[in-house]
Design an enzyme around this catalytic site. Structure first.
Site, PDB file in Angstrom:
ATOM      1  N   TYR A  24      -2.338  -1.855 -46.746  1.00  0.00           N
ATOM      2  CA  TYR A  24      -1.859  -3.076 -46.089  1.00  0.00           C
ATOM      3  C   TYR A  24      -3.050  -3.780 -45.438  1.00  0.00           C
ATOM      4  CZ  TYR A  24       0.770  -6.073 -42.846  1.00  0.00           C
ATOM      5  OH  TYR A  24       1.285  -7.145 -42.160  1.00  0.00           O
TER       6      TYR A  24
ATOM      7  N   ASP B  77     -11.473  -2.635 -45.168  1.00  0.00           N
ATOM      8  CA  ASP B  77     -10.576  -3.034 -44.087  1.00  0.00           C
ATOM      9  C   ASP B  77     -10.557  -1.897 -43.070  1.00  0.00           C
ATOM     10  OD1 ASP B  77      -8.482  -3.550 -42.376  1.00  0.00           O
ATOM     11  OD2 ASP B  77      -7.098  -4.210 -43.933  1.00  0.00           O
TER      12      ASP B  77
ATOM     13  N   LYS C  52      -7.870  -5.298 -33.486  1.00  0.00           N
ATOM     14  CA  LYS C  52      -7.274  -4.432 -32.494  1.00  0.00           C
ATOM     15  C   LYS C  52      -8.264  -3.874 -31.467  1.00  0.00           C
ATOM     16  CE  LYS C  52      -4.101  -2.825 -36.149  1.00  0.00           C
ATOM     17  NZ  LYS C  52      -2.747  -3.237 -35.840  1.00  0.00           N
TER      18      LYS C  52
END
Length: 432
Positions: free
Chosen positions: A144, A239, A267
Protein backbone atom coordinates in the site's frame (compact mmCIF):
# COMPACT_ATOMS: atom_id res chain seq x y z
CA UNK A 1 -16.37 -3.50 29.16
CA UNK A 2 -18.46 -0.32 29.04
CA UNK A 3 -18.11 1.46 25.67
CA UNK A 4 -21.33 3.47 25.80
CA UNK A 5 -19.74 6.86 25.04
CA UNK A 6 -17.80 5.44 22.07
CA UNK A 7 -20.98 3.84 20.79
CA UNK A 8 -22.94 7.10 21.02
CA UNK A 9 -20.15 9.06 19.32
CA UNK A 10 -20.05 6.51 16.50
CA UNK A 11 -23.81 6.82 15.97
CA UNK A 12 -23.47 10.63 15.78
CA UNK A 13 -20.43 10.37 13.51
CA UNK A 14 -22.26 8.19 10.99
CA UNK A 15 -24.68 11.05 10.39
CA UNK A 16 -21.96 13.48 9.34
CA UNK A 17 -18.84 11.45 8.43
CA UNK A 18 -18.84 8.70 5.76
CA UNK A 19 -18.93 5.41 7.63
CA UNK A 20 -18.45 7.32 10.88
CA UNK A 21 -14.66 7.42 10.56
CA UNK A 22 -12.14 9.64 8.78
CA UNK A 23 -10.06 6.71 7.54
CA UNK A 24 -11.36 3.22 6.68
CA UNK A 25 -8.61 1.49 8.67
CA UNK A 26 -10.13 2.91 11.86
CA UNK A 27 -13.41 1.07 11.34
CA UNK A 28 -13.93 -2.31 12.96
CA UNK A 29 -15.68 -3.89 9.98
CA UNK A 30 -13.00 -6.55 9.55
CA UNK A 31 -13.21 -7.63 13.18
CA UNK A 32 -16.81 -6.83 14.14
CA UNK A 33 -18.20 -4.27 16.52
CA UNK A 34 -17.86 -0.49 16.60
CA UNK A 35 -14.65 1.54 16.71
CA UNK A 36 -13.48 2.94 20.02
CA UNK A 37 -13.20 6.70 20.26
CA UNK A 38 -9.93 7.72 21.90
CA UNK A 39 -9.79 10.57 24.38
CA UNK A 40 -6.08 10.66 25.15
CA UNK A 41 -2.86 8.68 25.02
CA UNK A 42 0.19 8.62 27.24
CA UNK A 43 3.31 6.43 27.12
CA UNK A 44 2.23 2.90 26.23
CA UNK A 45 -1.48 3.48 26.76
CA UNK A 46 -4.60 4.63 24.94
CA UNK A 47 -7.60 5.79 26.99
CA UNK A 48 -11.01 5.78 25.32
CA UNK A 49 -13.98 8.08 25.96
CA UNK A 50 -15.36 5.60 28.50
CA UNK A 51 -12.03 5.71 30.39
CA UNK A 52 -11.04 2.17 29.39
CA UNK A 53 -7.25 1.90 29.29
CA UNK A 54 -5.38 -0.22 26.75
CA UNK A 55 -1.76 -1.14 26.12
CA UNK A 56 -1.56 -0.14 22.50
CA UNK A 57 0.38 -1.84 19.72
CA UNK A 58 -0.47 0.42 16.77
CA UNK A 59 1.25 3.65 17.85
CA UNK A 60 -0.57 5.74 15.25
CA UNK A 61 0.50 3.18 12.62
CA UNK A 62 4.15 3.48 13.55
CA UNK A 63 5.36 7.00 14.27
CA UNK A 64 4.92 7.05 18.06
CA UNK A 65 8.14 5.08 18.47
CA UNK A 66 8.96 6.88 21.73
CA UNK A 67 5.45 6.35 23.10
CA UNK A 68 2.66 8.89 23.38
CA UNK A 69 2.98 12.40 24.76
CA UNK A 70 6.78 12.36 24.70
CA UNK A 71 7.94 15.40 26.66
CA UNK A 72 10.77 16.44 24.31
CA UNK A 73 8.41 16.48 21.33
CA UNK A 74 5.63 18.23 23.20
CA UNK A 75 8.05 20.91 24.42
CA UNK A 76 9.32 21.47 20.88
CA UNK A 77 5.75 21.86 19.59
CA UNK A 78 4.79 24.29 22.37
CA UNK A 79 7.88 26.41 21.64
CA UNK A 80 7.22 26.46 17.89
CA UNK A 81 3.54 27.37 18.31
CA UNK A 82 4.58 30.65 19.96
CA UNK A 83 5.92 31.79 16.57
CA UNK A 84 2.66 31.02 14.67
CA UNK A 85 1.22 27.85 13.19
CA UNK A 86 2.09 28.33 9.54
CA UNK A 87 4.21 30.70 7.44
CA UNK A 88 3.67 29.58 3.84
CA UNK A 89 7.29 30.70 3.41
CA UNK A 90 10.68 29.04 4.05
CA UNK A 91 11.95 28.64 7.60
CA UNK A 92 15.16 27.49 9.29
CA UNK A 93 13.59 24.30 10.68
CA UNK A 94 13.01 23.02 7.11
CA UNK A 95 16.73 23.37 6.40
CA UNK A 96 17.66 21.66 9.66
CA UNK A 97 15.24 18.84 8.91
CA UNK A 98 16.58 18.33 5.38
CA UNK A 99 20.17 18.33 6.66
CA UNK A 100 19.27 15.80 9.37
CA UNK A 101 17.43 13.44 7.01
CA UNK A 102 20.22 13.49 4.41
CA UNK A 103 22.78 12.78 7.14
CA UNK A 104 20.82 9.80 8.50
CA UNK A 105 19.81 8.20 5.17
CA UNK A 106 22.80 8.22 2.77
CA UNK A 107 20.72 7.45 -0.36
CA UNK A 108 18.86 10.76 0.13
CA UNK A 109 20.97 13.61 -1.20
CA UNK A 110 18.08 16.08 -1.49
CA UNK A 111 14.62 15.97 0.07
CA UNK A 112 11.28 17.78 -0.42
CA UNK A 113 8.80 18.09 2.45
CA UNK A 114 5.11 17.42 1.84
CA UNK A 115 2.12 16.88 4.14
CA UNK A 116 1.51 13.11 4.08
CA UNK A 117 2.89 9.78 3.00
CA UNK A 118 0.32 9.57 0.21
CA UNK A 119 1.45 12.94 -1.11
CA UNK A 120 5.06 11.76 -0.96
CA UNK A 121 4.43 8.60 -3.01
CA UNK A 122 2.31 10.46 -5.59
CA UNK A 123 5.04 13.06 -6.01
CA UNK A 124 7.81 10.46 -6.21
CA UNK A 125 6.03 8.59 -9.02
CA UNK A 126 5.37 11.81 -10.92
CA UNK A 127 9.04 12.69 -10.53
CA UNK A 128 10.14 9.28 -11.80
CA UNK A 129 7.88 9.67 -14.82
CA UNK A 130 9.21 13.14 -15.53
CA UNK A 131 12.82 12.04 -15.09
CA UNK A 132 12.55 8.98 -17.35
CA UNK A 133 9.87 10.30 -19.74
CA UNK A 134 8.05 6.98 -19.30
CA UNK A 135 4.48 6.32 -18.14
CA UNK A 136 4.24 2.92 -16.48
CA UNK A 137 5.05 1.88 -12.93
CA UNK A 138 5.33 -1.49 -11.18
CA UNK A 139 3.85 -2.05 -7.73
CA UNK A 140 3.49 -5.22 -5.69
CA UNK A 141 0.35 -7.07 -4.64
CA UNK A 142 -0.50 -6.26 -1.06
CA UNK A 143 1.80 -3.23 -0.86
CA UNK A 144 0.00 0.00 0.00
CA UNK A 145 1.39 3.37 -1.00
CA UNK A 146 -1.46 5.66 0.01
CA UNK A 147 -4.69 6.40 -1.78
CA UNK A 148 -3.33 7.94 -4.98
CA UNK A 149 -5.09 6.63 -8.11
CA UNK A 150 -1.98 4.90 -9.46
CA UNK A 151 -1.70 2.73 -6.35
CA UNK A 152 -5.32 1.54 -6.02
CA UNK A 153 -4.89 -1.25 -8.52
CA UNK A 154 -5.73 -4.90 -7.90
CA UNK A 155 -3.37 -7.63 -9.04
CA UNK A 156 -4.09 -9.49 -12.25
CA UNK A 157 -4.03 -13.26 -12.49
CA UNK A 158 -0.70 -13.34 -14.22
CA UNK A 159 2.58 -11.54 -13.77
CA UNK A 160 2.17 -9.56 -16.97
CA UNK A 161 -1.53 -8.79 -16.51
CA UNK A 162 -2.43 -5.13 -16.73
CA UNK A 163 -3.95 -3.55 -13.66
CA UNK A 164 -7.65 -3.29 -12.88
CA UNK A 165 -8.99 -0.36 -10.83
CA UNK A 166 -9.48 -1.37 -7.20
CA UNK A 167 -11.84 1.51 -6.43
CA UNK A 168 -14.61 3.29 -8.32
CA UNK A 169 -13.24 6.64 -9.41
CA UNK A 170 -9.92 5.23 -10.60
CA UNK A 171 -10.01 5.21 -14.38
CA UNK A 172 -8.99 2.32 -16.57
CA UNK A 173 -6.51 4.66 -18.22
CA UNK A 174 -4.71 5.14 -14.91
CA UNK A 175 -4.90 1.42 -14.18
CA UNK A 176 -3.32 0.57 -17.50
CA UNK A 177 -0.16 2.38 -16.46
CA UNK A 178 0.18 0.40 -13.23
CA UNK A 179 1.63 -3.10 -13.54
CA UNK A 180 1.48 -5.48 -10.60
CA UNK A 181 3.66 -8.36 -9.47
CA UNK A 182 3.70 -10.69 -6.46
CA UNK A 183 5.96 -9.61 -3.60
CA UNK A 184 9.18 -11.63 -3.45
CA UNK A 185 8.82 -12.79 -7.07
CA UNK A 186 11.78 -11.32 -8.97
CA UNK A 187 11.07 -13.40 -12.07
CA UNK A 188 7.61 -11.83 -12.40
CA UNK A 189 9.13 -8.34 -12.30
CA UNK A 190 11.80 -9.29 -14.83
CA UNK A 191 9.02 -10.58 -17.11
CA UNK A 192 7.12 -7.29 -16.73
CA UNK A 193 10.24 -5.34 -17.61
CA UNK A 194 10.84 -7.50 -20.69
CA UNK A 195 7.22 -7.19 -21.87
CA UNK A 196 7.20 -3.42 -21.34
CA UNK A 197 10.78 -2.61 -22.35
CA UNK A 198 11.59 1.09 -22.25
CA UNK A 199 8.16 1.96 -20.84
CA UNK A 200 8.56 1.51 -17.07
CA UNK A 201 9.43 4.66 -15.15
CA UNK A 202 9.55 3.27 -11.63
CA UNK A 203 9.30 0.24 -9.41
CA UNK A 204 7.78 1.24 -6.07
CA UNK A 205 7.89 -1.13 -3.11
CA UNK A 206 7.69 -1.27 0.64
CA UNK A 207 11.11 -2.88 1.27
CA UNK A 208 9.48 -4.52 4.28
CA UNK A 209 5.78 -4.86 3.54
CA UNK A 210 3.54 -3.72 6.36
CA UNK A 211 0.16 -3.49 4.69
CA UNK A 212 -0.60 -7.17 4.08
CA UNK A 213 0.55 -7.89 7.58
CA UNK A 214 4.31 -7.85 8.01
CA UNK A 215 6.11 -9.63 5.18
CA UNK A 216 9.88 -9.70 4.84
CA UNK A 217 11.77 -9.62 1.56
CA UNK A 218 13.53 -12.85 0.64
CA UNK A 219 17.30 -12.72 0.46
CA UNK A 220 18.41 -11.24 -2.86
CA UNK A 221 14.94 -9.97 -3.86
CA UNK A 222 15.57 -6.27 -3.27
CA UNK A 223 19.10 -6.51 -4.66
CA UNK A 224 17.61 -8.18 -7.73
CA UNK A 225 15.24 -5.24 -8.17
CA UNK A 226 18.20 -2.86 -7.77
CA UNK A 227 20.11 -4.65 -10.53
CA UNK A 228 17.06 -4.77 -12.82
CA UNK A 229 16.46 -1.04 -12.36
CA UNK A 230 20.12 -0.27 -13.09
CA UNK A 231 20.04 -2.36 -16.26
CA UNK A 232 16.71 -0.99 -17.55
CA UNK A 233 16.99 2.69 -16.52
CA UNK A 234 14.08 2.32 -14.06
CA UNK A 235 13.81 4.46 -10.91
CA UNK A 236 13.67 2.29 -7.76
CA UNK A 237 11.44 3.83 -5.08
CA UNK A 238 11.40 2.53 -1.52
CA UNK A 239 8.24 3.47 0.34
CA UNK A 240 9.58 3.80 3.89
CA UNK A 241 6.57 5.63 5.32
CA UNK A 242 6.29 2.85 7.90
CA UNK A 243 9.87 1.61 8.16
CA UNK A 244 11.84 4.86 7.87
CA UNK A 245 13.64 5.65 11.16
CA UNK A 246 11.66 2.81 12.82
CA UNK A 247 13.72 -0.23 11.85
CA UNK A 248 16.97 1.70 12.20
CA UNK A 249 17.98 5.32 12.01
CA UNK A 250 18.75 4.70 8.34
CA UNK A 251 15.47 2.84 7.75
CA UNK A 252 14.91 -0.58 6.18
CA UNK A 253 17.39 0.23 3.41
CA UNK A 254 20.20 0.49 5.95
CA UNK A 255 19.64 -2.90 7.57
CA UNK A 256 18.84 -4.61 4.24
CA UNK A 257 21.79 -2.91 2.55
CA UNK A 258 20.06 -1.86 -0.67
CA UNK A 259 20.00 1.75 -1.87
CA UNK A 260 16.95 3.00 -3.77
CA UNK A 261 16.98 5.99 -6.11
CA UNK A 262 14.10 7.66 -4.26
CA UNK A 263 12.66 7.17 -0.77
CA UNK A 264 9.28 8.25 0.56
CA UNK A 265 8.84 9.08 4.23
CA UNK A 266 5.95 10.10 6.46
CA UNK A 267 4.45 9.90 9.91
CA UNK A 268 7.56 9.61 12.05
CA UNK A 269 9.36 12.66 10.62
CA UNK A 270 6.55 14.78 12.07
CA UNK A 271 6.82 13.15 15.48
CA UNK A 272 3.18 12.13 14.98
CA UNK A 273 2.04 15.32 13.22
CA UNK A 274 0.84 15.31 9.57
CA UNK A 275 3.94 15.38 7.37
CA UNK A 276 5.69 13.46 4.63
CA UNK A 277 8.76 13.75 2.43
CA UNK A 278 10.38 12.29 -0.64
CA UNK A 279 14.04 12.41 -1.49
CA UNK A 280 16.88 10.69 -3.25
CA UNK A 281 19.64 11.12 -5.77
CA UNK A 282 20.49 14.74 -6.50
CA UNK A 283 20.27 14.38 -10.27
CA UNK A 284 16.68 13.09 -9.96
CA UNK A 285 15.56 15.52 -7.24
CA UNK A 286 16.82 18.44 -9.30
CA UNK A 287 13.97 17.66 -11.71
CA UNK A 288 11.54 18.94 -9.06
CA UNK A 289 10.16 22.46 -9.50
CA UNK A 290 11.51 25.14 -9.21
CA UNK A 291 14.90 23.52 -9.99
CA UNK A 292 13.35 21.39 -12.73
CA UNK A 293 10.17 20.89 -14.75
CA UNK A 294 8.24 18.42 -12.54
CA UNK A 295 5.70 20.47 -10.63
CA UNK A 296 4.83 19.80 -6.99
CA UNK A 297 3.78 22.30 -4.33
CA UNK A 298 2.03 22.62 -0.96
CA UNK A 299 1.09 25.52 1.31
CA UNK A 300 1.64 23.42 4.43
CA UNK A 301 4.83 21.70 3.19
CA UNK A 302 7.55 22.14 5.81
CA UNK A 303 5.03 23.43 8.34
CA UNK A 304 7.04 24.94 11.23
CA UNK A 305 5.19 23.09 14.01
CA UNK A 306 5.46 19.72 12.24
CA UNK A 307 9.16 20.40 11.57
CA UNK A 308 9.75 21.21 15.24
CA UNK A 309 8.10 17.95 16.32
CA UNK A 310 10.00 15.96 13.70
CA UNK A 311 13.35 17.50 14.59
CA UNK A 312 12.84 16.59 18.24
CA UNK A 313 11.98 13.02 17.24
CA UNK A 314 14.79 12.47 14.72
CA UNK A 315 17.46 14.20 16.82
CA UNK A 316 16.60 11.85 19.68
CA UNK A 317 16.73 8.76 17.47
CA UNK A 318 19.99 9.92 15.90
CA UNK A 319 21.72 10.31 19.25
CA UNK A 320 20.19 7.37 21.14
CA UNK A 321 21.05 4.11 19.32
CA UNK A 322 19.96 2.21 22.42
CA UNK A 323 16.37 2.85 21.29
CA UNK A 324 16.73 0.23 18.58
CA UNK A 325 18.48 -2.23 20.91
CA UNK A 326 15.63 -1.95 23.39
CA UNK A 327 12.95 -2.30 20.72
CA UNK A 328 14.64 -5.37 19.23
CA UNK A 329 14.87 -7.07 22.64
CA UNK A 330 11.31 -6.29 23.76
CA UNK A 331 9.67 -7.16 20.44
CA UNK A 332 11.59 -10.44 20.20
CA UNK A 333 10.44 -11.31 23.71
CA UNK A 334 6.79 -10.61 22.82
CA UNK A 335 6.93 -12.61 19.60
CA UNK A 336 8.67 -15.56 21.24
CA UNK A 337 5.97 -15.49 23.91
CA UNK A 338 3.24 -15.49 21.26
CA UNK A 339 4.84 -18.44 19.45
CA UNK A 340 5.10 -20.39 22.70
CA UNK A 341 1.42 -19.70 23.45
CA UNK A 342 0.34 -20.85 19.99
CA UNK A 343 2.28 -24.06 20.32
CA UNK A 344 1.01 -24.79 23.83
CA UNK A 345 -2.61 -24.25 22.80
CA UNK A 346 -2.26 -26.07 19.49
CA UNK A 347 -3.39 -23.10 17.37
CA UNK A 348 -2.08 -22.69 13.83
CA UNK A 349 -0.21 -19.42 13.56
CA UNK A 350 2.86 -17.75 12.07
CA UNK A 351 4.64 -14.74 13.52
CA UNK A 352 6.60 -12.52 11.13
CA UNK A 353 8.91 -9.95 12.72
CA UNK A 354 11.69 -7.51 11.99
CA UNK A 355 12.90 -5.04 14.61
CA UNK A 356 9.88 -3.49 16.33
CA UNK A 357 7.30 -4.52 13.70
CA UNK A 358 5.44 -7.83 13.70
CA UNK A 359 2.25 -9.66 12.69
CA UNK A 360 0.63 -12.80 14.04
CA UNK A 361 -1.00 -14.54 11.06
CA UNK A 362 -3.59 -17.22 11.80
CA UNK A 363 -2.22 -19.65 9.23
CA UNK A 364 0.25 -22.50 9.35
CA UNK A 365 1.83 -21.38 6.10
CA UNK A 366 5.02 -19.35 5.83
CA UNK A 367 3.81 -15.89 4.81
CA UNK A 368 5.96 -14.54 2.00
CA UNK A 369 3.47 -12.57 -0.12
CA UNK A 370 -0.17 -11.45 -0.33
CA UNK A 371 -1.44 -14.86 -1.47
CA UNK A 372 0.04 -16.66 1.52
CA UNK A 373 -1.11 -13.84 3.83
CA UNK A 374 -4.64 -14.41 2.54
CA UNK A 375 -4.58 -18.03 3.78
CA UNK A 376 -5.07 -16.57 7.28
CA UNK A 377 -8.29 -17.31 9.16
CA UNK A 378 -9.72 -13.78 9.36
CA UNK A 379 -12.78 -14.93 11.31
CA UNK A 380 -10.48 -16.30 13.98
CA UNK A 381 -8.50 -13.06 13.93
CA UNK A 382 -11.68 -11.06 14.56
CA UNK A 383 -12.43 -13.16 17.65
CA UNK A 384 -8.83 -12.80 18.81
CA UNK A 385 -8.91 -9.03 18.29
CA UNK A 386 -11.99 -8.65 20.48
CA UNK A 387 -10.58 -10.99 23.12
CA UNK A 388 -7.37 -8.94 23.27
CA UNK A 389 -9.43 -5.78 23.76
CA UNK A 390 -11.13 -7.45 26.71
CA UNK A 391 -7.66 -8.17 28.07
CA UNK A 392 -6.71 -4.51 27.70
CA UNK A 393 -4.53 -4.70 24.57
CA UNK A 394 -5.40 -2.61 21.50
CA UNK A 395 -4.41 -4.16 18.15
CA UNK A 396 -4.83 -3.02 14.56
CA UNK A 397 -8.41 -3.98 13.57
CA UNK A 398 -7.33 -6.13 10.62
CA UNK A 399 -5.33 -9.30 10.06
CA UNK A 400 -3.49 -7.51 7.25
CA UNK A 401 -1.64 -4.90 9.30
CA UNK A 402 1.67 -4.77 11.12
CA UNK A 403 1.89 -3.98 14.81
CA UNK A 404 4.43 -1.51 16.19
CA UNK A 405 6.20 -1.50 19.55
CA UNK A 406 7.27 1.73 21.27
CA UNK A 407 10.01 2.34 23.82
CA UNK A 408 7.26 2.82 26.39
CA UNK A 409 6.83 -0.97 26.43
CA UNK A 410 9.10 -2.35 29.16
CA UNK A 411 9.72 -5.90 30.36
CA UNK A 412 6.73 -5.80 32.72
CA UNK A 413 4.34 -4.63 29.99
CA UNK A 414 5.76 -7.20 27.58
CA UNK A 415 4.87 -9.92 30.10
CA UNK A 416 1.36 -8.49 30.36
CA UNK A 417 0.97 -8.54 26.58
CA UNK A 418 2.14 -12.17 26.40
CA UNK A 419 -0.27 -13.19 29.17
CA UNK A 420 -3.10 -11.31 27.45
CA UNK A 421 -2.27 -13.15 24.23
CA UNK A 422 -2.46 -16.50 26.02
CA UNK A 423 -5.82 -15.69 27.61
CA UNK A 424 -7.23 -14.34 24.35
CA UNK A 425 -6.10 -17.37 22.35
CA UNK A 426 -7.53 -19.70 24.99
CA UNK A 427 -10.86 -17.83 24.94
CA UNK A 428 -10.98 -18.03 21.15
CA UNK A 429 -10.26 -21.76 21.31
CA UNK A 430 -13.02 -22.36 23.86
CA UNK A 431 -15.56 -20.39 21.81
CA UNK A 432 -14.64 -21.91 18.44
Amino acid sequence: MNTEKSHKLFERAKNVIPGGVNSPVRAFRAVGGNPLFIKKAEGAYLIDEDDNKYIELINSWGPMILGHANKDIQDAVCEAVKDSLSFGAPGEREVLMAELITSMIPSIEKVRMVSSGTEATMAAVRLARGYTNRAKIVKFEGCYHGHGDSFLIAAGSGAITLGVPDSPGVTQGVANDTLTAPFNNLKAVQDLAAANKGQIAAIIIEPVAGNMGLVLPDGGFLQGLRTLCDNEGIVLIFDEVMTGFRLSKGGAQQILNVKPDLTTLGKIIGGGMPVGAYGGRKEIMDFVSPSGPVYQAGTLSGNPVAMAAGLAMLNYLNTHPEVYTHLEKITAKICEGFEKNLKELGIKGTVNRIGSMFTLFFTDQTVIDFETAKTSDTTLFGKYFRAMLEEGVYLAPSQYESLFISTAINEELAEKIIKANYKALKAVLQNA
